[in-house]
Design an enzyme around this catalytic site. Structure first.
Site, short mmCIF file in Angstrom:
data_model
loop_
_atom_site.label_atom_id
_atom_site.label_comp_id
_atom_site.label_asym_id
_atom_site.label_seq_id
_atom_site.Cartn_x
_atom_site.Cartn_y
_atom_site.Cartn_z
N GLY A 53 0.80 -1.22 0.00
CA GLY A 53 0.00 0.00 0.00
C GLY A 53 0.83 1.27 0.00
N CYS A 103 -28.12 -9.45 -15.91
CA CYS A 103 -27.56 -9.12 -17.23
C CYS A 103 -28.51 -9.63 -18.31
CB CYS A 103 -26.19 -9.77 -17.40
SG CYS A 103 -25.58 -9.73 -19.10
N CYS A 152 -26.50 -12.67 -20.41
CA CYS A 152 -26.17 -13.97 -19.80
C CYS A 152 -26.99 -14.28 -18.56
CB CYS A 152 -24.69 -14.04 -19.47
SG CYS A 152 -24.22 -13.05 -18.04
N CYS A 170 -23.34 -7.25 -18.65
CA CYS A 170 -22.07 -7.41 -17.93
C CYS A 170 -21.00 -6.49 -18.51
CB CYS A 170 -21.54 -8.84 -18.08
SG CYS A 170 -22.45 -10.06 -17.17
N CYS A 203 -19.27 -12.76 -19.13
CA CYS A 203 -20.58 -12.80 -19.78
C CYS A 203 -20.62 -13.95 -20.80
CB CYS A 203 -20.86 -11.47 -20.47
SG CYS A 203 -22.58 -11.20 -20.91
#
Lengths: 278, 356
Positions: free
Chosen positions: A31, A240, A243, A265, A271
């Site tokens: 970080g 979605c 899909c 998606c 997807c």
């Protein structure tokens, strides 16, 4: 005119060593933003030059590369960067998340869970999570050194006071390894939970701002919040439309100028797999 | 020995002869034509038309040639020509919704009615120097300018998600005809920004992205294409098309405002320029938005939010003039300074000696 010949993956070996040293330091201090001497790349600053330099520094001829932008392999900038590495490094590429050893991304984390064999490289525009609270680098570096993150909590609190909730939907700050508040790059906060305890190595490159940082595998990443206003991710009312996935991040597509919308998606690979499995 | 600078006239003539020679360069290299500049350095010509504030490719090309490619100098030449032209009146507002589009992108939505049209762009090219490009004949891409395409921001407007631009109710001002005063209405601010230096606006826009007056922008729509210009002659009393101009337009979507009375809405920044000038109009849109700080109740903390600072310094003809005027003789003033300084030093020496 003499056009120079380019090394494997464009950068010369000296530059790659410099970047790898920065990467090692970044992995050692999760970080923490490590300054590095970012180079000019043959694409504009702000278009992924940080991610491209990180990928160029870690790429080997045996790697299989996947490049996504907004979750999709077919977005223009992803195509451009993929072509760049095909041209300069001749590596194999793929659109299938599981097949990739290195995935360079802008603004998303793939829906398919990553593994220990994979490295995710993020393109970062503004690496400093405190930048919009304190524009001066001299100050923000001090704040990180002293772990002085009060202003960030005040900002989140002010959001709640003004909007009734934390009004940050992407670029959502998180605490890495219980030490550094970091900027996950402008991924939607939907993706923040994927950062936590991830088996893959996650590397972040900011070219214009000349910073590299990292989240080693299996590192804790906590999105900032309050006990009474816990971190939450958005949900869609509908699945979605291609899909039927209910678990993925959906893009809004405008279908006409009468208010028509469809939701699909953002992760095109996910997807496709969901659709063929259905 | 100090030599007084006299004989200025002769010196200037000689200097300008040298300039002419320098402009032509090596006579064994063919001379460039203004047509070549217009066709092959088209974006330089666009910039000169923009900041020169005059839509005339021929004059702008000539200016680029005459200025040896120094665009600030060329802009200056065009401005100087423009100011001499007779004014017949004002055209009808250009309707960019009716643009014949060659390029149009939105970063806010993946797909939009009318589609994303990449068109002629440097975007996604790899900036690898290629000595061979000018020897390959370009393959002809059939260009099919599309018909009228709805605006992305208008679609957001239907849902009330974005603020609706408010008509001021008064006729637009004209910054070429009236002196600036502050606070400046937005129409005059936009006019000034449209003529403003691309580099200056670019850097200011950049500063807002880095936290010096943040505006949270999304490129809602950038469109490039041809727009018909209409004019209403007094004798006719109705508008007639007098020509077509190429325009680039940028509509930024910026983060929201809201209050107890009005639910949160996205706000707008706007940029418009002659020719193909995306960098300019994007910068303009960001600066326009950040200059709306007062109007939108935002605290002014950064240079890009300071109207007087931005508007007063964005014109490169003004700026280059004043900076470069320091080359002019200042002997007299400098002499006064010398005298003063010597006097002060002498007094200081006397005091020091007295103290010792």
């Amino acid at each position: 005119m003499n056009v120079p010949a380019y090394n494997f993956a464009y950068l010369n070996e000296q530059t790659k060593r410099m970047i790898r040293r920065a990467l090692l330091k970044a992995v050692a201090i999760p970080g923490y933003q490590v300054p590095f001497a970012a180079r000019e790349m043959p694409m504009p600053l702000g278009w992924g030059t940080g991610g491209v330099q990180v990928t160029a520094a870690i790429l080997t001829p045996e790697d299989t590369l996947k490049v996504i932008d907004q979750g999709a392999d077919d977005t223009t900038n992803a195509v451009s960067i993929r072509r760049f590495f095909v041209k300069t490094a001749g590596v194999k590429t793929t659109e299938v998340t599981e097949e990739a050893t290195i995935i360079q991304t802008r603004h998303r984390i793939p829906e398919t869970p990553l593994t220990e064999k994979q490295t995710l490289v993020f393109q970062v525009p503004i690496p400093e999570p405190l930048r919009f609270l304190e524009p001066r680098e001299t100050e923000t570096r001090k704040m990180h050194a002293l772990e002085e993150y009060g202003v960030m909590h005040v900002k989140l609190y002010e959001d709640i006071a003004r909007f009734g909730e934390i009004a940050t939907s992407y670029d959502y700050p998180a605490l890495v390894n219980d030490r550094y508040v970091f900027d996950p790059s402008p991924i939607p906060k939907f993706d923040n939970p994927k950062l936590d305890n991830c088996p893959a190595l996650q590397l972040f490159g900011a070219g214009r701002e000349k910073r590299i940082y990292a989240i080693p595998p299996y590192t804790s990443v906590k999105s900032l919040d309050f006990e009474d206003y816990p971190f939450s991710i958005p949900r869609w009312e509908k699945p979605c439309e291609i899909c039927g996935s209910r678990a993925s991040y959906l893009d809004e597509i405008v279908t006409d100028d009468k208010g028509g919308r469809m939701f699909v998606c953002s992760d095109t690979d996910h997807c496709r797999k969901q659709k063929s499995a259905a | 020995m100090y030599v007084a600078v006299k004989g200025g006239e002769k010196a200037i003539d000689a200097a300008h002869r040298l300039l002419s020679e320098g402009r032509r360069g090596d006579p064994s290299v063919p001379e460039i034509t203004t047509e070549q500049i217009s066709e092959q350095l088209a974006l330089a010509v666009d910039r000169v038309m923009n900041e020169g504030s005059l839509y005339d490719r021929g004059l702008a090309s000539l200016a680029v040639k005459q200025a040896r490619g120094d665009l600030t100098e060329a802009i200056f030449l065009v401005r100087a020509a423009r100011t001499t032209l007779a004014r017949f009146g004002y055209t009808e507002p250009a309707n960019t919704s009716a643009m014949l589009i060659r390029r149009r992108v939105s970063a806010a939505f993946k797909d939009i009615p009318g589609g994303q049209i990449l068109g002629p762009t440097f975007d996604y090219t790899h900036r690898l120097l290629d000595a061979g490009f000018d020897r390959t004949s370009p393959s002809l891409v059939p260009e099919t300018p599309s018909s009228e395409i709805p605006k992305v921001l208008a679609m957001l407007g239907q849902e009330g998600l974005i603020e609706q631009p408010q008509a001021s109710g008064t006729a637009p001002g004209d910054v070429t005809q009236e002196p600036a005063s502050f606070p400046m209405p937005r129409d005059q601010r936009l006019q000034t920004l449209a003529r403003g230096d691309e580099g200056f606006l670019l850097s200011l826009a950049y500063s807002t992205q880095r936290g010096f007056g943040r505006t949270h922008p999304f490129a809602g729509e950038i469109r490039l294409g041809e727009v018909e210009i209409e004019f209403t002659p007094v004798e006719l009393g109705f508008p007639v098309v007098i020509g077509e101009v190429t325009l680039t337009e940028c509509e930024m979507i910026n983060q929201f405002i809201g209050s107890a009375d009005v639910p949160p809405q996205f706000t707008r920044g706007y940029g418009l320029g002659f020719g193909h000038c995306e960098r300019k109009v994007m910068s303009m849109a960001l600066v326009d938005r950040s200059l709306r700080a007062d109007e939108l109740g935002e605290e002014r903390v950064a240079p890009a939010q300071d109207e007087e600072f931005v508007i007063s310094h964005c014109d490169n003809v003004q700026a280059t003039g004043f900076v470069e005027h320091l080359k002019l003789p200042h002997y007299v003033d400098f002499q006064s300074e010398l005298i003063l300084l010597r006097k002060l030093r002498a007094e200081a020496n006397v005091m020091q000696e007295a103290a010792e």
